[in-house]
Design a protein around this motif. Sequence first.
Motif, mmCIF file in Angstrom:
data_model
loop_
_atom_site.group_PDB
_atom_site.id
_atom_site.type_symbol
_atom_site.label_atom_id
_atom_site.label_comp_id
_atom_site.label_asym_id
_atom_site.label_seq_id
_atom_site.Cartn_x
_atom_site.Cartn_y
_atom_site.Cartn_z
ATOM 1 N N LEU A 67 2.153 -69.273 10.852
ATOM 2 C CA LEU A 67 3.289 -68.392 11.142
ATOM 3 C C LEU A 67 3.850 -67.768 9.865
ATOM 4 C CD1 LEU A 67 5.217 -70.341 13.932
ATOM 5 C CD2 LEU A 67 3.919 -68.224 14.153
ATOM 6 N N LEU A 68 3.946 -68.545 8.804
ATOM 7 C CA LEU A 68 4.423 -67.998 7.531
ATOM 8 C C LEU A 68 3.468 -66.934 6.989
ATOM 9 C CD1 LEU A 68 5.810 -71.181 5.733
ATOM 10 C CD2 LEU A 68 7.101 -69.228 6.610
ATOM 11 N N ALA A 69 2.183 -67.168 7.108
ATOM 12 C CA ALA A 69 1.203 -66.185 6.639
ATOM 13 C C ALA A 69 1.313 -64.893 7.443
ATOM 14 C CB ALA A 69 -0.206 -66.766 6.743
ATOM 15 N N ILE A 70 1.514 -65.024 8.740
ATOM 16 C CA ILE A 70 1.672 -63.828 9.582
ATOM 17 C C ILE A 70 2.927 -63.070 9.177
ATOM 18 C CG2 ILE A 70 2.177 -63.055 11.930
ATOM 19 C CD1 ILE A 70 0.271 -65.228 12.924
ATOM 20 N N LEU A 71 4.016 -63.782 8.953
ATOM 21 C CA LEU A 71 5.258 -63.119 8.548
ATOM 22 C C LEU A 71 5.122 -62.427 7.196
ATOM 23 C CD1 LEU A 71 8.015 -65.642 9.680
ATOM 24 C CD2 LEU A 71 7.566 -63.365 10.590
ATOM 25 N N LEU A 72 4.419 -63.040 6.270
ATOM 26 C CA LEU A 72 4.276 -62.448 4.939
ATOM 27 C C LEU A 72 3.371 -61.222 4.933
ATOM 28 C CD1 LEU A 72 3.984 -65.609 2.669
ATOM 29 C CD2 LEU A 72 5.878 -63.986 2.776
ATOM 30 N N PHE A 73 2.246 -61.313 5.609
ATOM 31 C CA PHE A 73 1.253 -60.244 5.516
ATOM 32 C C PHE A 73 1.367 -59.189 6.612
ATOM 33 C CE2 PHE A 73 -0.790 -63.877 3.359
ATOM 34 C CZ PHE A 73 -0.847 -63.327 2.090
ATOM 35 N N ALA A 74 1.992 -59.522 7.722
ATOM 36 C CA ALA A 74 2.074 -58.571 8.827
ATOM 37 C C ALA A 74 3.502 -58.113 9.095
ATOM 38 C CB ALA A 74 1.482 -59.195 10.083
ATOM 39 N N ALA A 75 4.430 -58.401 8.205
ATOM 40 C CA ALA A 75 5.838 -58.060 8.419
ATOM 41 C C ALA A 75 6.060 -56.567 8.673
ATOM 42 C CB ALA A 75 6.681 -58.547 7.250
ATOM 43 N N PRO A 76 5.420 -55.666 7.930
ATOM 44 C CA PRO A 76 5.659 -54.238 8.204
ATOM 45 C C PRO A 76 5.167 -53.796 9.589
ATOM 46 C CG PRO A 76 4.633 -54.526 6.052
ATOM 47 C CD PRO A 76 4.609 -55.849 6.736
ATOM 48 N N LYS A 77 4.198 -54.487 10.126
ATOM 49 C CA LYS A 77 3.630 -54.086 11.411
ATOM 50 C C LYS A 77 4.314 -54.759 12.602
ATOM 51 C CE LYS A 77 -0.907 -53.244 9.446
ATOM 52 N NZ LYS A 77 -2.318 -53.566 9.498
ATOM 53 N N LEU A 78 5.163 -55.742 12.359
ATOM 54 C CA LEU A 78 5.780 -56.483 13.462
ATOM 55 C C LEU A 78 6.636 -55.613 14.389
ATOM 56 C CD1 LEU A 78 6.695 -59.927 11.879
ATOM 57 C CD2 LEU A 78 4.933 -59.420 13.561
ATOM 58 N N PRO A 79 7.469 -54.682 13.894
ATOM 59 C CA PRO A 79 8.248 -53.852 14.830
ATOM 60 C C PRO A 79 7.367 -53.016 15.760
ATOM 61 C CG PRO A 79 9.175 -53.703 12.641
ATOM 62 C CD PRO A 79 7.879 -54.447 12.512
ATOM 63 N N ALA A 80 6.301 -52.453 15.221
ATOM 64 C CA ALA A 80 5.402 -51.653 16.059
ATOM 65 C C ALA A 80 4.690 -52.538 17.082
ATOM 66 C CB ALA A 80 4.380 -50.925 15.190
ATOM 67 N N MET A 81 4.304 -53.735 16.652
ATOM 68 C CA MET A 81 3.643 -54.654 17.580
ATOM 69 C C MET A 81 4.602 -55.084 18.687
ATOM 70 S SD MET A 81 1.378 -56.831 14.804
ATOM 71 C CE MET A 81 1.514 -58.315 15.697
ATOM 72 N N ALA A 82 5.858 -55.345 18.342
ATOM 73 C CA ALA A 82 6.852 -55.732 19.348
ATOM 74 C C ALA A 82 7.119 -54.577 20.310
ATOM 75 C CB ALA A 82 8.141 -56.164 18.665
ATOM 76 N N ARG A 83 7.183 -53.357 19.782
ATOM 77 C CA ARG A 83 7.400 -52.182 20.625
ATOM 78 C C ARG A 83 6.233 -51.997 21.597
ATOM 79 N NH1 ARG A 83 9.584 -49.321 17.076
ATOM 80 N NH2 ARG A 83 7.689 -48.835 15.917
ATOM 81 N N ASN A 84 5.017 -52.151 21.103
ATOM 82 C CA ASN A 84 3.838 -52.029 21.963
ATOM 83 C C ASN A 84 3.802 -53.125 23.022
ATOM 84 O OD1 ASN A 84 2.921 -49.767 20.632
ATOM 85 N ND2 ASN A 84 1.595 -50.918 19.243
ATOM 86 N N LEU A 85 4.198 -54.324 22.637
ATOM 87 C CA LEU A 85 4.239 -55.423 23.600
ATOM 88 C C LEU A 85 5.266 -55.141 24.696
ATOM 89 C CD1 LEU A 85 3.292 -58.256 24.427
ATOM 90 C CD2 LEU A 85 5.113 -59.167 22.985
ATOM 91 N N GLY A 86 6.437 -54.649 24.315
ATOM 92 C CA GLY A 86 7.469 -54.307 25.297
ATOM 93 C C GLY A 86 7.019 -53.203 26.235
ATOM 94 N N GLN A 87 6.354 -52.193 25.685
ATOM 95 C CA GLN A 87 5.852 -51.097 26.509
ATOM 96 C C GLN A 87 4.788 -51.605 27.481
ATOM 97 O OE1 GLN A 87 4.043 -47.966 24.248
ATOM 98 N NE2 GLN A 87 4.136 -46.506 25.923
ATOM 99 N N SER A 88 3.921 -52.470 27.003
ATOM 100 C CA SER A 88 2.890 -53.035 27.875
ATOM 101 C C SER A 88 3.508 -53.864 28.994
ATOM 102 C CB SER A 88 1.930 -53.899 27.063
ATOM 103 O OG SER A 88 1.268 -53.125 26.100
ATOM 104 N N MET A 89 4.543 -54.611 28.680
ATOM 105 C CA MET A 89 5.216 -55.417 29.703
ATOM 106 C C MET A 89 5.880 -54.529 30.753
ATOM 107 S SD MET A 89 4.628 -58.564 29.133
ATOM 108 C CE MET A 89 5.855 -59.365 30.119
ATOM 109 N N ARG A 90 6.490 -53.414 30.327
ATOM 110 C CA ARG A 90 7.106 -52.493 31.290
ATOM 111 C C ARG A 90 6.050 -51.873 32.199
ATOM 112 N NH1 ARG A 90 10.255 -51.241 26.860
ATOM 113 N NH2 ARG A 90 8.953 -49.463 26.313
ATOM 114 N N ILE A 91 4.927 -51.474 31.631
ATOM 115 C CA ILE A 91 3.849 -50.893 32.429
ATOM 116 C C ILE A 91 3.323 -51.917 33.422
ATOM 117 C CG2 ILE A 91 1.472 -50.039 32.326
ATOM 118 C CD1 ILE A 91 2.241 -48.709 29.648
ATOM 119 N N PHE A 92 3.105 -53.131 32.956
ATOM 120 C CA PHE A 92 2.613 -54.192 33.830
ATOM 121 C C PHE A 92 3.599 -54.457 34.963
ATOM 122 C CE2 PHE A 92 2.228 -58.726 34.912
ATOM 123 C CZ PHE A 92 0.917 -58.738 35.346
ATOM 124 N N SER A 93 4.881 -54.509 34.634
ATOM 125 C CA SER A 93 5.910 -54.761 35.643
ATOM 126 C C SER A 93 5.945 -53.642 36.685
ATOM 127 C CB SER A 93 7.267 -54.889 34.966
ATOM 128 O OG SER A 93 8.286 -55.028 35.900
#
Length: 85
Positions: free
Chosen positions: A14-40
């Motif tokens: 988890l620490l490695a993901i936070l350190l190396f993927a921190a700039p991409k986390l907002p976009a990944m969260a946005r994509n996950l939310g959009q996918s959940m809305r589409i699925f719903s």
Amino acid sequence: MAGLQGWQLVIIILLAILLFAAPKLPAMARNLGQSMRIFSSEVKQMRTEGKDAKDERSGTGSTAADEPVEGRVVDRDETDPRDQR
């Protein structure tokens, strides 16, 4: 693995993901939310379609026999080859 237990390994990952993927986390969260809305919305649409199909089977929905048909009556010629069966 140098005496690491499972939960310690999870924390390190988890620490490695936070350190190396921190700039991409907002976009990944946005994509996950959009996918959940589409699925719903797809699940809701499938439930609605299933309910409509159930209504048609039970007779409460409109059927093709209930709808008027437009057209004209055509008398067939007695020499029509399609009539000779």
